[in-house]
Design a protein around this motif. Structure first.
Motif, mmCIF file in Angstrom:
data_model
loop_
_atom_site.group_PDB
_atom_site.id
_atom_site.type_symbol
_atom_site.label_atom_id
_atom_site.label_comp_id
_atom_site.label_asym_id
_atom_site.label_seq_id
_atom_site.Cartn_x
_atom_site.Cartn_y
_atom_site.Cartn_z
ATOM 1 N N LYS A 147 0.679 -1.112 -0.160
ATOM 2 C CA LYS A 147 -0.003 -0.049 -0.016
ATOM 3 C C LYS A 147 0.883 1.248 0.064
ATOM 4 O O LYS A 147 1.997 1.429 0.706
ATOM 5 C CB LYS A 147 -0.882 -0.096 1.287
ATOM 6 C CG LYS A 147 -2.015 -1.031 1.208
ATOM 7 C CD LYS A 147 -2.836 -1.187 2.330
ATOM 8 C CE LYS A 147 -3.968 -2.139 2.417
ATOM 9 N NZ LYS A 147 -4.903 -2.131 3.581
ATOM 10 N N ASP A 149 0.227 5.232 1.024
ATOM 11 C CA ASP A 149 -0.863 5.922 1.404
ATOM 12 C C ASP A 149 -0.838 7.326 0.965
ATOM 13 O O ASP A 149 -1.655 8.084 1.372
ATOM 14 C CB ASP A 149 -1.030 5.605 2.857
ATOM 15 C CG ASP A 149 0.449 6.030 3.356
ATOM 16 O OD1 ASP A 149 1.236 6.666 2.938
ATOM 17 O OD2 ASP A 149 0.324 5.662 4.994
ATOM 18 N N ASN A 190 -3.201 3.047 -1.987
ATOM 19 C CA ASN A 190 -4.534 3.173 -1.150
ATOM 20 C C ASN A 190 -5.642 3.942 -1.929
ATOM 21 O O ASN A 190 -5.460 4.666 -2.962
ATOM 22 C CB ASN A 190 -4.528 3.322 0.237
ATOM 23 C CG ASN A 190 -4.177 4.862 0.405
ATOM 24 O OD1 ASN A 190 -4.384 5.687 -0.472
ATOM 25 N ND2 ASN A 190 -4.063 5.379 1.864
ATOM 26 N N HIS A 191 -6.912 3.873 -1.494
ATOM 27 C CA HIS A 191 -8.095 4.482 -2.430
ATOM 28 C C HIS A 191 -8.070 5.827 -2.338
ATOM 29 O O HIS A 191 -8.328 6.324 -3.501
ATOM 30 C CB HIS A 191 -9.356 3.940 -1.790
ATOM 31 C CG HIS A 191 -9.551 2.440 -1.825
ATOM 32 N ND1 HIS A 191 -8.986 1.537 -1.211
ATOM 33 C CD2 HIS A 191 -10.504 2.011 -2.854
ATOM 34 C CE1 HIS A 191 -9.430 0.097 -1.723
ATOM 35 N NE2 HIS A 191 -10.423 0.550 -2.549
ATOM 36 N N ARG A 192 -7.437 6.613 -1.393
ATOM 37 C CA ARG A 192 -7.344 8.004 -1.535
ATOM 38 C C ARG A 192 -6.328 8.504 -2.210
ATOM 39 O O ARG A 192 -6.462 9.338 -3.066
ATOM 40 C CB ARG A 192 -7.125 8.610 0.173
ATOM 41 C CG ARG A 192 -6.904 10.062 0.116
ATOM 42 C CD ARG A 192 -7.842 10.858 -0.399
ATOM 43 N NE ARG A 192 -7.469 12.375 -0.400
ATOM 44 C CZ ARG A 192 -7.689 13.394 0.316
ATOM 45 N NH1 ARG A 192 -8.374 12.921 1.620
ATOM 46 N NH2 ARG A 192 -7.221 14.332 0.161
ATOM 47 N N ASN A 252 -11.392 6.115 1.597
ATOM 48 C CA ASN A 252 -10.709 5.070 2.241
ATOM 49 C C ASN A 252 -11.662 4.181 3.053
ATOM 50 O O ASN A 252 -11.362 3.051 3.296
ATOM 51 C CB ASN A 252 -9.577 5.661 2.911
ATOM 52 C CG ASN A 252 -8.371 5.724 2.250
ATOM 53 O OD1 ASN A 252 -8.153 5.029 1.367
ATOM 54 N ND2 ASN A 252 -7.366 6.546 2.631
ATOM 55 N N LYS A 255 -14.294 2.327 0.200
ATOM 56 C CA LYS A 255 -13.754 1.635 -1.064
ATOM 57 C C LYS A 255 -14.694 1.752 -2.392
ATOM 58 O O LYS A 255 -15.475 2.647 -2.298
ATOM 59 C CB LYS A 255 -13.412 0.249 -0.688
ATOM 60 C CG LYS A 255 -12.092 0.412 0.697
ATOM 61 C CD LYS A 255 -11.687 -0.715 0.947
ATOM 62 C CE LYS A 255 -10.486 -0.652 1.957
ATOM 63 N NZ LYS A 255 -10.668 0.313 3.152
#
Length: 275
Positions: A147, A149, A190-192, A252, A255
């Protein structure tokens, strides 16, 4: 221009602002809201309605610029009192450019083909469903990858990979943000962080596409159409600004799967309404 016409402009701006950067396909929503309910092409003409949709996209782009203004100032080297050494370790303009190259090349080479053959209800449904599957796969595989971030940690290889995923967004209904966020997640962000890079890349590629379209259709900017364009632009800007800030705080936590489920429901709705 009467109240109804301004209301149509407001609603279409709202739809654009809430869906352009969400991983749900703004094209799919426009098909339902405009083609089925509002019929903006009946207010003026179809070319004016299509130009209007380009104008409201500019409102959404402006919202991204506002949200990421400090980031863009840094990328363009316009920040004051910051030395080159201080800016090391931050996302660089060169990485953004690397991410833009694949979709930029494919978009230029196949623009006419996409416009002529891929803008249909059937292709949008396909894009919605396959895009949803990609998003579910990204969430399922995400715990297995390393990941990152923070978008500042992205590598050139990851930037290029996300750019390749962005090419999927050229298929109407697939969603540019859905494909790039999914790609970023699969590549270790990561999603953000994936969302940040997606929104940053969206500005130059959407500006370029919008500029080309506006140059082709400048004759439709008439005095009669100006209030319609203005209301839509402001509406798209305000709602995109609200959505982007909300989305970045939320992504985050929830998702991609909830958006994927929504896309499948939307595809089913379009299928039963139109086909």
């Amino acid at each position: 221009m009467d109240i109804w016409e301004l209301f149509v402009a407001f609603i279409l701006g709202l739809v654009e602002g809430l869906t352009e950067f969400a991983p749900v396909s703004s094209t799919g929503h426009m098909i339902i809201v405009d083609d089925l309910l509002l019929h903006s092409k009946d207010i003026f003409t179809e070319p004016v309605a299509n130009t209007f949709k380009v104008v409201i996209q500019l409102g959404s782009i402006l919202a991204v610029v506002i949200v990421f203004k400090d980031r863009f100032i840094n990328l363009l080297g316009l920040q004051k009192g910051v030395s080159i050494s201080d800016s090391r370790g931050r996302l660089s303009l060169s990485k953004v450019i690397v991410g833009l190259i694949p979709a930029g090349v494919i978009g230029v080479l196949f623009e006419d083909y996409i416009d002529e053959h891929l803008f249909s209800v059937e292709t949008v449904i396909i894009g919605l469903v396959i895009g949803a599957i990609l998003m579910i796969i990204a969430d399922r595989l995400h715990p297995r990858v390393v990941k990152i971030d923070d978008v500042d940690q992205i590598s050139y290889k990851q930037a290029l990979g996300i750019g390749l995923f962005q090419c999927l967004g050229l298929w109407p209904g697939f969603s540019r943000s859905g494909s790039t966020i999914s790609g970023g997640v699969l590549l270790g962000l990561n999603h953000r962080a994936a969302s940040d890079f997606t929104f940053i890349m969206a500005v130059p590629i959407m500006l370029g596409a919008s500029a080309i379209s506006l140059m082709k259709n400048w004759q439709y900017f008439t005095v009669d159409a100006l209030p319609f364009f203005t209301v839509g632009f402001i509406s798209a800007f305000v709602f995109a600004l609200l959505f982007i800030r909300f989305f970045l705080k939320l992504i985050n936590k929830i998702k991609l799967v909830p958006f994927a489920i929504y896309r499948i429901i939307l595809a089913a709705a379009i299928y039963f309404i139109f086909l």
